[in-house]
Write an enzyme that holds these catalytic residues in place. Structure first.
Site, PDB file in Angstrom:
ATOM      1  N   LYS A 235      -1.179  -7.409  -8.732  1.00  0.00           N
ATOM      2  CA  LYS A 235      -2.135  -7.468  -7.624  1.00  0.00           C
ATOM      3  C   LYS A 235      -1.785  -6.337  -6.662  1.00  0.00           C
ATOM      4  CE  LYS A 235      -3.126  -8.446  -3.893  1.00  0.00           C
ATOM      5  NZ  LYS A 235      -3.755  -7.543  -2.827  1.00  0.00           N
TER       6      LYS A 235
ATOM      7  N   SER B  20       5.462  -6.994   4.102  1.00  0.00           N
ATOM      8  CA  SER B  20       5.977  -7.346   5.420  1.00  0.00           C
ATOM      9  C   SER B  20       6.792  -8.636   5.348  1.00  0.00           C
ATOM     10  CB  SER B  20       4.827  -7.521   6.410  1.00  0.00           C
ATOM     11  OG  SER B  20       4.073  -8.685   6.098  1.00  0.00           O
TER      12      SER B  20
ATOM     13  N   PHE C 292       0.809  -1.220   0.000  1.00  0.00           N
ATOM     14  CA  PHE C 292       0.000   0.000   0.000  1.00  0.00           C
ATOM     15  C   PHE C 292       0.838   1.264   0.000  1.00  0.00           C
ATOM     16  CE2 PHE C 292       1.012  -0.287   4.485  1.00  0.00           C
ATOM     17  CZ  PHE C 292       1.112   1.036   4.887  1.00  0.00           C
TER      18      PHE C 292
ATOM     19  N   CYS D  42      10.210   2.200   4.012  1.00  0.00           N
ATOM     20  CA  CYS D  42      11.382   1.570   4.617  1.00  0.00           C
ATOM     21  C   CYS D  42      12.442   2.597   4.995  1.00  0.00           C
ATOM     22  CB  CYS D  42      11.988   0.545   3.652  1.00  0.00           C
ATOM     23  SG  CYS D  42      10.846  -0.779   3.199  1.00  0.00           S
TER      24      CYS D  42
END
Length: 367
Positions: free
Chosen positions: A191, A244, A167, A299
């Site tokens: 996706k 994640s 996201f 990040c």
């Protein structure tokens, strides 16, 4: 949105249109799917539901994957010159309309528009890199590697490939992957995150306008059902994932168990070390920019700062002073930092502050 079976014309997709459905995309047109399941998409700045994203069933996922598989032979055999022309077209259209994409990102992710524009620009760097793909796809030839034995190598596309993107960068992360995959002769199923799915559809429409043949770039909306079908479907030959660490481990284990090439990039927590002879004003600026840019959801957000020697108190004071000046609010307005993407995510971040205080830390800036 309206679509035709012919070459699509890119339109600005209004992320504020209540009741709209963000559908799948294959064969250069919208596909509503058959599952009937949807999830709400919200504007993080207001909390308002701005649409419903389709959640694919297994059958929906297979329909999108089948389109990518059907398009692969013709795209693989398309000349490098023709492939490159489409990439150049996409690059020009993206450059001309990147403001539209940035507004869509802000409306669904929450980051300020300047951040969103920066994200698009980073993605465009990969598009521009892909414009030179012809040189990079050359093979090699070694004559007489052994007595009277020549060795040659060639580079070939692997087939339909899947991209599972997070996201926090709904445009940049997919653009890390799909320009190269498409330029090299593969077909793609993207996706996107169900939290901010509209950017993927906007880019799909742009590809269609750039002249990309039907079925080469496809969008599969959904949750774990869609992910699992990408990871297990025999037509998908490779997967690129960013997200994640636990999900990265799942993606890698599942995809490789089904014979796929898998690139699974897990969570990153950047650290910073500030030495005693550092320019503390510059260090404080860097820490604030790193911590609050892109709503802190990247990040590169510094999660731990180690101050060496006796500079810690002075550095913390400088960081506090800068943090106190930040304007937090709607990313479309004059804000330095936008809202977090969902209330659930906001509560998760707030829990870290509580945990730090519970462990004995002093809260210097709050609220």
């Amino acid at each position: 949105m309206t679509h035709s079976d012919g070459a699509a014309q890119t339109r600005t997709i209004s992320p504020s249109a209540e009741g709209r459905t963000i559908s799948h995309w294959f064969d250069n047109k919208s596909f509503a799917g058959t599952s009937g399941n949807t999830a709400p998409v919200t504007n993080p700045a207001t909390g308002a539901v701005t649409g419903q994203v389709a959640l694919a069933s297994v059958e929906d996922a297979r329909a999108v994957i089948d389109a990518a598989a059907a398009a692969f032979p013709a795209w693989r055999d398309t000349s490098l010159a023709k492939r490159t022309q489409v990439i150049f077209n996409f690059r020009e259209l993206l450059n001309a309309r990147k403001g539209e994409l940035a507004e869509i990102i802000t409306a669904e992710h929450g980051k300020v528009v300047s951040d969103a524009l920066g994200e698009v620009s980073r993605g465009q760097e990969v598009v521009e890199f892909a414009c030179g793909i012809a040189h990079l796809l050359k093979g090699g030839m070694t004559e007489n590697a052994s007595t009277n034995i020549d060795v040659s190598s060639i580079r070939q596309p692997v087939g339909p490939v899947g991209i599972i993107s997070p996201f926090n960068f709904p445009a940049m992360v997919p653009m890390w992957f799909f320009p190269i995959a498409i330029a090299a002769g593969n077909t793609v199923v993207l996706k996107p995150s169900e939290k901010d799915p509209t950017a993927a559809i906007w880019m799909a429409e742009l590809w269609a306008e750039a002249g990309l043949p039907a079925g080469v770039f496809n969008v599969l909306q959904g949750d774990k059902t869609a992910v699992d079908e990408l990871l297990t479907h025999p037509a998908i030959k490779a997967i690129s994932f960013v997200g994640s660490t636990p999900i990265a481990q799942y993606v890698y284990a599942t995809g490789t168990a089904h014979g796929k090439r898998v690139q699974a990039l897990g969570g990153a927590k950047n650290h910073a070390i500030v030495l005693p002879d550092a320019d503390l004003d510059l260090a404080a600026d860097a820490m604030v920019n790193a911590g609050f840019g892109s709503a802190g959801e990247r990040c590169m957000a510094i999660s731990a700062l180690v101050a060496v020697g006796d500079i810690a108190d002075e550095l913390v004071a400088k960081i506090k002073d800068r943090t106190d000046t930040l304007e937090i609010g709607d990313g479309t307005l004059d804000s330095d930092m936008g809202p977090l993407v969902t209330k659930v995510h906001r509560d998760k971040v707030a829990s870290y502050i509580d945990a730090g205080e519970g462990a004995g830390a002093t809260i210097v800036v709050d609220g």
